[in-house]
Design a protein around this motif. Structure first.
Motif, PDB file in Angstrom:
ATOM      1  N   VAL A 120     -10.902  71.437  50.774  1.00 59.38           N
ATOM      2  CA  VAL A 120     -12.315  71.828  50.752  1.00 59.38           C
ATOM      3  C   VAL A 120     -12.483  73.013  51.699  1.00 59.38           C
ATOM      4  O   VAL A 120     -12.149  72.918  52.883  1.00 59.38           O
ATOM      5  CB  VAL A 120     -13.217  70.658  51.196  1.00 59.38           C
ATOM      6  CG1 VAL A 120     -14.684  71.080  51.154  1.00 59.38           C
ATOM      7  CG2 VAL A 120     -12.982  69.440  50.312  1.00 59.38           C
ATOM      8  N   LEU A 121     -12.983  74.136  51.165  1.00 60.69           N
ATOM      9  CA  LEU A 121     -13.110  75.364  51.943  1.00 60.69           C
ATOM     10  C   LEU A 121     -14.569  75.654  52.283  1.00 60.69           C
ATOM     11  O   LEU A 121     -15.469  75.342  51.512  1.00 60.69           O
ATOM     12  CB  LEU A 121     -12.532  76.554  51.165  1.00 60.69           C
ATOM     13  CG  LEU A 121     -11.079  76.438  50.688  1.00 60.69           C
ATOM     14  CD1 LEU A 121     -10.659  77.719  49.987  1.00 60.69           C
ATOM     15  CD2 LEU A 121     -10.138  76.127  51.843  1.00 60.69           C
ATOM     16  N   THR A 122     -14.770  76.280  53.442  1.00 62.22           N
ATOM     17  CA  THR A 122     -16.100  76.720  53.841  1.00 62.22           C
ATOM     18  C   THR A 122     -16.440  78.016  53.111  1.00 62.22           C
ATOM     19  O   THR A 122     -15.606  78.595  52.414  1.00 62.22           O
ATOM     20  CB  THR A 122     -16.162  76.960  55.360  1.00 62.22           C
ATOM     21  OG1 THR A 122     -15.233  78.008  55.698  1.00 62.22           O
ATOM     22  CG2 THR A 122     -15.793  75.689  56.120  1.00 62.22           C
ATOM     23  N   SER A 123     -17.648  78.513  53.293  1.00 61.02           N
ATOM     24  CA  SER A 123     -18.093  79.726  52.602  1.00 61.02           C
ATOM     25  C   SER A 123     -17.284  80.951  53.002  1.00 61.02           C
ATOM     26  O   SER A 123     -17.178  81.914  52.232  1.00 61.02           O
ATOM     27  CB  SER A 123     -19.581  79.976  52.883  1.00 61.02           C
ATOM     28  OG  SER A 123     -19.806  80.086  54.284  1.00 61.02           O
ATOM     29  N   ASP A 124     -16.676  80.933  54.206  1.00 66.84           N
ATOM     30  CA  ASP A 124     -15.859  82.074  54.633  1.00 66.84           C
ATOM     31  C   ASP A 124     -14.361  81.824  54.422  1.00 66.84           C
ATOM     32  O   ASP A 124     -13.519  82.523  54.989  1.00 66.84           O
ATOM     33  CB  ASP A 124     -16.141  82.430  56.095  1.00 66.84           C
ATOM     34  CG  ASP A 124     -15.891  81.272  57.049  1.00 66.84           C
ATOM     35  OD1 ASP A 124     -15.616  80.153  56.563  1.00 66.84           O
ATOM     36  OD2 ASP A 124     -15.972  81.484  58.270  1.00 66.84           O
ATOM     37  N   GLY A 125     -14.039  80.813  53.610  1.00 67.02           N
ATOM     38  CA  GLY A 125     -12.653  80.593  53.215  1.00 67.02           C
ATOM     39  C   GLY A 125     -11.804  79.782  54.169  1.00 67.02           C
ATOM     40  O   GLY A 125     -10.596  79.648  53.963  1.00 67.02           O
ATOM     41  N   LYS A 126     -12.404  79.208  55.209  1.00 67.92           N
ATOM     42  CA  LYS A 126     -11.644  78.395  56.150  1.00 67.92           C
ATOM     43  C   LYS A 126     -11.552  76.948  55.646  1.00 67.92           C
ATOM     44  O   LYS A 126     -12.425  76.473  54.921  1.00 67.92           O
ATOM     45  CB  LYS A 126     -12.284  78.444  57.537  1.00 67.92           C
ATOM     46  CG  LYS A 126     -12.216  79.821  58.183  1.00 67.92           C
ATOM     47  CD  LYS A 126     -12.822  79.816  59.573  1.00 67.92           C
ATOM     48  CE  LYS A 126     -12.728  81.204  60.208  1.00 67.92           C
ATOM     49  NZ  LYS A 126     -13.335  81.233  61.574  1.00 67.92           N
ATOM     50  N   LEU A 127     -10.512  76.268  56.057  1.00 60.97           N
ATOM     51  CA  LEU A 127     -10.284  74.893  55.610  1.00 60.97           C
ATOM     52  C   LEU A 127     -11.195  73.922  56.356  1.00 60.97           C
ATOM     53  O   LEU A 127     -11.134  73.814  57.581  1.00 60.97           O
ATOM     54  CB  LEU A 127      -8.812  74.515  55.832  1.00 60.97           C
ATOM     55  CG  LEU A 127      -8.386  73.125  55.362  1.00 60.97           C
ATOM     56  CD1 LEU A 127      -8.455  73.030  53.831  1.00 60.97           C
ATOM     57  CD2 LEU A 127      -6.964  72.818  55.825  1.00 60.97           C
ATOM     58  N   ALA A 128     -12.041  73.210  55.603  1.00 62.68           N
ATOM     59  CA  ALA A 128     -12.941  72.230  56.209  1.00 62.68           C
ATOM     60  C   ALA A 128     -12.317  70.840  56.222  1.00 62.68           C
ATOM     61  O   ALA A 128     -12.627  70.015  57.085  1.00 62.68           O
ATOM     62  CB  ALA A 128     -14.261  72.185  55.445  1.00 62.68           C
ATOM     63  N   GLY A 129     -11.446  70.574  55.272  1.00 62.22           N
ATOM     64  CA  GLY A 129     -10.824  69.256  55.188  1.00 62.22           C
ATOM     65  C   GLY A 129     -10.194  69.053  53.821  1.00 62.22           C
ATOM     66  O   GLY A 129     -10.056  69.984  53.033  1.00 62.22           O
ATOM     67  N   ILE A 130      -9.824  67.814  53.568  1.00 65.15           N
ATOM     68  CA  ILE A 130      -9.179  67.438  52.311  1.00 65.15           C
ATOM     69  C   ILE A 130      -9.947  66.258  51.713  1.00 65.15           C
ATOM     70  O   ILE A 130     -10.270  65.302  52.424  1.00 65.15           O
ATOM     71  CB  ILE A 130      -7.714  66.997  52.528  1.00 65.15           C
ATOM     72  CG1 ILE A 130      -6.913  68.133  53.172  1.00 65.15           C
ATOM     73  CG2 ILE A 130      -7.079  66.561  51.212  1.00 65.15           C
ATOM     74  CD1 ILE A 130      -6.561  69.257  52.258  1.00 65.15           C
ATOM     75  N   VAL A 131     -10.241  66.342  50.431  1.00 64.04           N
ATOM     76  CA  VAL A 131     -10.789  65.196  49.704  1.00 64.04           C
ATOM     77  C   VAL A 131      -9.675  64.623  48.837  1.00 64.04           C
ATOM     78  O   VAL A 131      -9.071  65.346  48.043  1.00 64.04           O
ATOM     79  CB  VAL A 131     -11.988  65.604  48.822  1.00 64.04           C
ATOM     80  CG1 VAL A 131     -12.311  64.507  47.816  1.00 64.04           C
ATOM     81  CG2 VAL A 131     -13.214  65.873  49.691  1.00 64.04           C
ATOM     82  N   ASP A 132      -9.370  63.338  49.027  1.00 63.56           N
ATOM     83  CA  ASP A 132      -8.342  62.713  48.204  1.00 63.56           C
ATOM     84  C   ASP A 132      -8.928  61.538  47.426  1.00 63.56           C
ATOM     85  O   ASP A 132     -10.119  61.235  47.525  1.00 63.56           O
ATOM     86  CB  ASP A 132      -7.142  62.276  49.050  1.00 63.56           C
ATOM     87  CG  ASP A 132      -7.469  61.199  50.078  1.00 63.56           C
ATOM     88  OD1 ASP A 132      -8.538  60.544  49.954  1.00 63.56           O
ATOM     89  OD2 ASP A 132      -6.670  60.988  51.002  1.00 63.56           O
TER      90      ASP A 132
END
Length: 312
Positions: free
Chosen positions: A50-62
């Motif tokens: 899951v990426l933020t609006s500026d392309g950084k990694l926010a986390g993982i949804v599994d």
């Protein structure tokens, strides 16, 4: 074993000899949950960054996050008795409107691990050996996602290089102490929602379901919630058997098995050939299922010394 371990420690993630994912599938923090589920199903994957609006990694949804969320919004028994139809309308609304950022770590157990492109494959084995299926690989600044490594990538690499560990390659599951394991079981007449509660509560990777004749018929894993859609939320009220009849892939849900006497290298071959995460283990003298070997088990075995009797 020493040669194989040395290879793992000296091969960086970015090595041409190590296969990673060629197509990185992602969602944004504001992507509706139902669309995230659709991506898991479409691309046959068990988790998505899951990426933020500026392309950084926010986390993982599994898929375990999906289960946790689905069970949270699934109607209670009291709601179903009071107004069955309205209860499912509310659940479908939640499924369609909630965002991916809302369900990060919904299973309340995962920590988000990341790796750098210069880290070794051995470090990945150490992390994915804890039951994590996919690992985000970040750039040198450790802010942007550049690749993903899965357990499947590691199993393929091990299969290609298992000749470097001949004693492990030729050892059977029984010799390695991997042949028998406690199994989580259920009747295939049980409701999907009840079986998923059991799966989430125990953290087993799959449940073996038996038919009315007490014969193993179906295995249910967290990945099976990828079939959940906003228009079919009531399917969680189905029996496991009915759910599979409705949503099983075209090739069916045949249980893929091996034997206690199956060699370690053959297990790797079967996992790669059938594109699966686990094998059910049968006795050598009959077809009784007595255990389960998963990709996580394989990776954990790599990190352990061989049993003494195999070194004699």
């Amino acid at each position: 074993m020493e040669q194989l371990i040395e290879l793992l420690k000296n091969t960086p993630i970015q090595s041409e000899d190590f296969e990673t994912l060629s197509n990185i599938i992602t969602v944004n923090t504001d992507t509706p949950v139902v669309q995230a589920i659709e991506k898991l199903n479409t691309y046959n994957i068990s988790s998505v960054p899951v990426l933020t609006s500026d392309g950084k990694l926010a986390g993982i949804v599994d898929t375990f996050d999906i289960i946790g969320f689905a069970l949270e919004i699934f109607p209670s028994e009291a709601d179903l008795e009071e107004d069955f139809f309205r209860s499912f309308l509310h659940s479908n609304f939640e499924l369609e409107t909630r965002k991916s950022s809302d369900i990060l770590n919904k299973n309340y157990t995962d920590s988000m691990f990341t790796m750098n492109v210069e880290d070794s494959i051995y470090k990945i084995v150490e992390i994915l050996g804890n039951g994590i299926h996919r690992l985000p690989i970040l750039d040198q600044s450790r802010t942007h996602l550049v690749n993903i490594v899965s357990q499947t990538n590691l199993i393929r690499f091990l299969l290609k290089n298992i000749h470097l560990a001949p004693k492990l390659r030729d050892a059977t599951l029984d010799q390695l102490g991997m042949a028998e394991k406690e199994l989580l079981t259920s009747a295939d007449s049980a409701r999907v929602v009840d079986v998923l509660k059991l799966l989430l509560g125990t953290k087993f990777s799959a449940i073996l379901c038996y038919d009315k004749n007490q014969l193993p018929s179906i295995s249910l894993s967290a990945n099976d919630v990828r079939n959940l859609e906003k228009d079919s939320f009531a399917s969680m009220f189905f029996s496991v058997r009915a759910y599979y009849q409705q949503y099983a892939p075209k090739n069916g849900r045949k249980l893929i098995c091996c034997r206690k006497s199956t060699r370690f290298a053959e297990v790797l071959e079967l996992l790669v050939e059938h594109k699966i995460h686990r094998l059910w283990i049968q006795n050598d003298h009959d077809d009784k299922i007595v255990g389960l070997v998963t990709m996580t088990d394989i990776l954990q075995r790599i990190l352990l010394p061989l049993p003494h009797h195999l070194n004699e």
